[in-house]
Design a protein around this motif. Structure first.
Motif, PDB file in Angstrom:
ATOM      1  N   GLU A 183       0.825  -1.205   0.000  1.00 48.40           N
ATOM      2  CA  GLU A 183       0.000   0.000   0.000  1.00 48.40           C
ATOM      3  C   GLU A 183       0.862   1.259   0.000  1.00 48.40           C
ATOM      4  N   LEU A 232      -5.446   6.079  -2.027  1.00 49.46           N
ATOM      5  CA  LEU A 232      -4.569   4.983  -1.646  1.00 49.46           C
ATOM      6  C   LEU A 232      -4.364   4.054  -2.835  1.00 49.46           C
ATOM      7  N   SER A 233      -3.162   3.517  -2.924  1.00 44.69           N
ATOM      8  CA  SER A 233      -2.844   2.542  -3.957  1.00 44.69           C
ATOM      9  C   SER A 233      -2.362   1.262  -3.302  1.00 44.69           C
ATOM     10  N   CYS A 234      -2.579   0.165  -3.985  1.00 40.51           N
ATOM     11  CA  CYS A 234      -2.122  -1.140  -3.515  1.00 40.51           C
ATOM     12  C   CYS A 234      -1.562  -1.891  -4.720  1.00 40.51           C
ATOM     13  N   TRP A 245     -10.463  -3.339   0.735  1.00 40.36           N
ATOM     14  CA  TRP A 245      -9.794  -2.379   1.624  1.00 40.36           C
ATOM     15  C   TRP A 245     -10.398  -2.519   3.017  1.00 40.36           C
ATOM     16  N   TYR A 259      -5.531  -1.085   5.093  1.00 40.31           N
ATOM     17  CA  TYR A 259      -4.916  -2.278   4.525  1.00 40.31           C
ATOM     18  C   TYR A 259      -5.658  -2.712   3.268  1.00 40.31           C
ATOM     19  N   CYS A 260      -4.910  -3.167   2.275  1.00 42.12           N
ATOM     20  CA  CYS A 260      -5.562  -3.856   1.160  1.00 42.12           C
ATOM     21  C   CYS A 260      -5.378  -5.354   1.364  1.00 42.12           C
ATOM     22  N   THR A 309      -1.095   1.376   5.435  1.00 52.71           N
ATOM     23  CA  THR A 309      -0.655   2.763   5.283  1.00 52.71           C
ATOM     24  C   THR A 309      -1.546   3.622   6.174  1.00 52.71           C
TER      25      THR A 309
END
Length: 124
Positions: free
Chosen positions: A6, A20-22, A36, A94-95, A118
């Protein structure tokens, strides 16, 4: 080897936005349920959004209308666009990866692989 990483967390004032990116590796996000989750201090980890192969996105009531989950199959990345952020959105995010078939929910028990998280902090 399945990995989820993440990024995109940070500090923002109430009303602001974050994305947010994962980044996933070891498998393709297009073939699995992705979700998520978030966990605030002293609270249980809760599922807030998921996106599956056979069903559309699911959202927890607490984020519905403000957060949007999406995935880029070319980049093999999951996203969470968070708008109109509130102080109560402060948590570690969290992803996670779920299964490859059936209905994709936000139940924690259905997700076997997790990123490291993150932090998102929203100030009033």
């Amino acid at each position: 080897q399945v990995q989820l990483v993440e990024s995109g967390g940070g500090s923002v004032q109430a009303g602001g936005s974050l994305r947010l990116s994962c980044a996933a590796s070891g498998y393709t996000v297009s073939s699995y349920c992705m979700g998520w989750f978030r966990q605030a201090p002293g609270k249980e980890r809760e599922g807030i959004a998921s996106i599956g192969i056979y069903n559309g996105p699911n959202y927890a009531n607490s984020v519905k209308g403000r957060f949007t989950i999406s995935k880029d199959n070319v980049k093999n990345t999951l996203y969470l666009q968070m708008n109109s952020l509130k102080p109560e959105d402060t948590a570690m995010y969290y992803c996670a990866r779920g299964g490859s078939g059936g209905y994709c929910s936000t139940r924690r028990s259905e997700f076997a692989y997790w990123g490291q998280g993150t932090q998102v902090t929203v100030s009033s």
